[in-house]
Design an enzyme around this catalytic site. Structure first.
Site, mmCIF file in Angstrom:
data_model
loop_
_atom_site.group_PDB
_atom_site.id
_atom_site.type_symbol
_atom_site.label_atom_id
_atom_site.label_comp_id
_atom_site.label_asym_id
_atom_site.label_seq_id
_atom_site.Cartn_x
_atom_site.Cartn_y
_atom_site.Cartn_z
ATOM 1 N N GLU A 125 4.814 -2.604 23.129
ATOM 2 C CA GLU A 125 5.091 -1.020 22.949
ATOM 3 C C GLU A 125 4.346 -0.774 21.302
ATOM 4 O OE1 GLU A 125 8.198 0.425 25.850
ATOM 5 O OE2 GLU A 125 8.707 0.479 23.789
ATOM 6 N N CYS A 138 3.636 2.899 14.929
ATOM 7 C CA CYS A 138 4.354 1.781 14.909
ATOM 8 C C CYS A 138 3.734 0.871 15.529
ATOM 9 C CB CYS A 138 5.500 1.995 15.073
ATOM 10 S SG CYS A 138 6.833 0.761 14.967
ATOM 11 N N CYS A 145 9.347 -11.704 20.231
ATOM 12 C CA CYS A 145 9.370 -12.423 18.828
ATOM 13 C C CYS A 145 10.045 -13.686 18.741
ATOM 14 C CB CYS A 145 10.078 -11.540 17.898
ATOM 15 S SG CYS A 145 10.281 -12.141 15.997
ATOM 16 N N CYS A 149 16.426 -12.609 15.409
ATOM 17 C CA CYS A 149 17.580 -11.783 14.317
ATOM 18 C C CYS A 149 18.646 -11.174 15.329
ATOM 19 C CB CYS A 149 16.926 -10.571 13.476
ATOM 20 S SG CYS A 149 15.783 -11.217 12.662
ATOM 21 N N CYS A 152 18.643 -7.777 16.924
ATOM 22 C CA CYS A 152 17.469 -7.167 17.369
ATOM 23 C C CYS A 152 17.154 -7.462 18.968
ATOM 24 C CB CYS A 152 16.167 -7.527 16.741
ATOM 25 S SG CYS A 152 14.738 -7.122 17.134
ATOM 26 N N SER A 254 12.691 -7.179 5.813
ATOM 27 C CA SER A 254 13.914 -6.779 6.460
ATOM 28 C C SER A 254 15.013 -7.708 5.748
ATOM 29 C CB SER A 254 13.671 -7.284 7.796
ATOM 30 O OG SER A 254 12.759 -6.361 8.569
ATOM 31 N N HIS A 256 18.519 -6.690 5.114
ATOM 32 C CA HIS A 256 19.698 -6.645 5.935
ATOM 33 C C HIS A 256 20.862 -7.153 5.603
ATOM 34 C CE1 HIS A 256 17.024 -4.917 8.827
ATOM 35 N NE2 HIS A 256 16.539 -6.094 9.183
ATOM 36 N N CYS A 376 13.830 1.182 16.607
ATOM 37 C CA CYS A 376 13.795 -0.173 16.374
ATOM 38 C C CYS A 376 14.489 -1.187 17.271
ATOM 39 C CB CYS A 376 14.550 -0.268 15.036
ATOM 40 S SG CYS A 376 13.616 0.575 13.680
#
Ligand code: SAH
Ligand code: SF4
Length: 409
Positions: A125, A138, A145, A149, A152, A254, A256, A376
Site C-alpha cells: 500500500e 508514504c 515485514c 514489532c 504492528c 521507531s 517506542h 500506521c
C-alpha cells in the site's frame, strides 16, 4: 524461500528473529525491460545495447527521461520529439509500466490510499496525505515485514519480499497519475514529501531503496529534494551510517521505548541492536544537526510505555546522547487480535507536555484517513478483509451456479 541474509544486500540477520523472505521477483512477463527502476546511466547503456547510436545516446536518454518523469507517459507513442522508427525500436525492447491499482480509497480528509498489485500478484500500500503546506506520500519498501514489532499489523503478515527499485518508484508514479500531477512546475506540486513509512523495513532492502530514491531525486527528473525524504527504520544499526552517506535523506527511528526491557518486548530487533548502539548511531548520523533533526517515532501504548516516568527517561536519553531530535507521538492504532490498547488521550497530552517542557518538540501525530484505514500498521489488513469477503460471496454465487472460483490469496 531463502533467509534474509541471502536475500538482503546487507547480508545481515536480525538476531533473535528468524526472517524468511521469498525470492525476489525480477523479470516482467513479456521479457521487455521496464524503464522505471533504471537509473539514467543504466537507461543510456540499455539504449545503446538496443541499437541507439552512441552519439545520440545522451540526447535520447534525456528525452525519454523527461517524457517519463516530467510528463508521466506510459507509451513511446506519446514521445513527440522522438522519430517514428526510434519509437518503434524502443517499444520492441522496453516498456514503461505501472502496477495495477486494485483499490483506491479517498478519505474525507483528503488522504488517499492505494492498494498496489505488482506483476507477480503481491500487493503493498501507498498512502497520500495532504496538509496545508505539503503533501506527503508514504511508500512501502517490502511486501510484509520480517521484524514482528508486537504492535504492528504489517509484522503479522507471513509473506515477505523486497520490492524492486521499479516497484518503489512506481508507487510515486501511480500517486502522481491519480493526483494529475504531471507537467507541473515544482511550484504546483502535490507530492512535496516522501516518507518510507509504509510496509517493510527499508534498511533491509537497502540497494533497491537507495536506487529508487536516487531516481526520484534525479536532477533531470522528478527532483525530489533529499531534505524532503524521510526514511524510517526500526533500528537496523549497521546500515544507518550507510543510509546517511549514500542516500542522504532524513532519518526517523521507531524508538517506542525508553529502556531495553520495554523495547526488547515490543520491538524484537532490539534484542540484536540495543538502545545504546541505536542512540549512538543516531548521534553519528551524517547530516543530523539542529536544523535537520532525527525524528523519534513513539507509539503510545497504554500502560506499556506511556507513563510520566517514561517521558522523563526519554528526555534524559535525548540529552545524554546530545541528539538533535524531535519526537512524534503516534496514538496506537488497534487491529483485531492485538494485545495492546491506545493510551488515554489525557495521558498522551501529558506525555507530550512533559517532553515539550524540556525543550524537545513532541507533537502528537493525529491519525489521518481513519475512515479508510490508512493509518500506521494497518495497511492492507482491511482491504484483504474486504476482498476475502468478496471472494466468499463469489464462491457462494458460483456454487449456486455450478462454476469453480479459485482463491484470491
Ligand atoms: N518499518 C519501518 C517503517 C514503517 S512503520 C519502521 O518500523 O520504522 C511507520 C511507523 O508506524 C513506525 O514507527 C511503526 O512502528 C509505527 N506503527 C506500526 N504499527 C502501528 C500501530 N498499529 N499504531 C501506531 N503506530 C504503528
Ligand atoms: Fe516492520 Fe516497521 Fe511494522 Fe516493525 S513497525 S513490524 S519494522 S513495518
Amino acid at each position: 524461500m531463502s533467509d534474509v541474509s541471502a536475500a538482503s544486500p546487507t547480508g545481515m540477520t536480525p538476531g533473535a528473529i528468524d526472517p524468511h523472505v521469498v525470492d525476489r521477483f525480477e523479470q516482467p512477463v513479456d521479457g521487455k525491460m521496464d524503464i522505471l527502476g533504471l537509473d539514467r546511466a543504466e537507461l543510456k547503456t540499455a539504449l545503446i545495447e538496443a541499437g541507439v547510436p552512441e552519439k545520440q545516446a545522451n540526447m535520447r536518454t534525456q528525452q525519454i527521461w523527461s517524457w517519463v518523469y516530467h510528463h508521466g507517459v506510459t507509451s513511446f507513442d506519446e514521445m513527440k520529439n522522438v522519430s517514428k522508427d526510434v519509437k518503434a525500436k524502443l517499444a520492441e525492447r522496453f516498456r514503461i509500466s505501472r502496477p495495477t491499482v486494485v483499490d483506491a480509497q479517498y478519505s474525507e480528509d483528503g488522504t488517499r490510499k492505494y492498494l498496489v498489485k505488482f506483476a507477480d500478484g503481491n500487493e503493498a500500500e501507498t498512502v497520500y496525505i495532504p496538509d496545508d503546506d505539503r503533501g506527503t506520500l508514504c511508500i512501502s519498501s517490502q511486501v510484509g515485514c520480517t521484524l514482528n514489532c508486537r504492535f504492528c499489523h504489517t509484522g503479522t503478515q507471513k509473506l515477505v519480499r523486497n520490492l524492486t527499485a521499479n516497484e518503489i518508484v512506481a508507487q510515486m508514479m501511480i500517486a502522481r497519475d491519480d493526483l494529475e500531477e504531471w507537467d507541473q512546475s515544482s511550484h504546483g506540486r502535490k507530492v512535496t514529501n516522501i516518507v518510507l513509512m509504509g510496509m517493510g523495513e527499508p534498511l533491509y532492502n537497502f540497494d533497491n531503496v537507495k536506487k529508487a530514491m536516487h531516481i526520484l531525486m534525479d536532477e533531470q527528473g522528478i527532483q525530489m529534494s533529499r531534505r524532503r525524504i524521510t526514511l524510517s527504520t526500526s533500528g537496523v544499526v549497521p546500515m544507518m551510517q550507510k543510509c546517511g552517506d549514500e542516500i542522504g535523506v532524513n532519518l526517523a527511528v521507531s524508538l517506542h521505548a525508553t529502556n531495553n526491557d520495554i523495547r526488547d518486548e515490543i520491538v524484537p530487533l532490539n534484542k540484536k541492536y540495543k538502545m545504546e548502539q541505536l542512540l549512538e548511531a543516531c548521534a553519528k548520523y551524517p547530516g543530523a544537526h539542529n536544523a535537520r533533526r532525527i525524528t523519534f517515532e513513539y507509539t503510545m501504548l497504554k500502560d506499556v510505555n506511556d507513563k510520566d516516568e517514561h517521558a522523563k527517561e526519554l528526555i534524559n536519553l535525548i540529552k545524554k546522547y546530545k541528539l538533535p531530535a524531535k519526537v512524534n507521538l503516534i496514538p496506537f492504532n488497534p487491529w483485531p487480535g492485538t494485545p495492546y490498547e491506545c493510551s488515554e488521550w489525557d495521558q498522551i497530552k501529558r506525555f507530550s507536555d512533559i517532553v515539550f517542557q524540556a525543550g524537545i518538540s513532541a507533537p502528537i501525530r493525529m491519525p489521518r484517513g481513519r475512515d479508510i484505514m490508512a493509518a500506521c500498521g494497518q495497511l492492507k489488513s482491511e482491504s484483504q478483509k474486504i476482498r476475502k469477503s468478496e471472494l466468499l460471496r463469489q464462491q457462494k454465487a458460483a456454487a449456486e451456479s455450478g462454476e469453480v472460483v479459485v482463491g484470491a490469496d
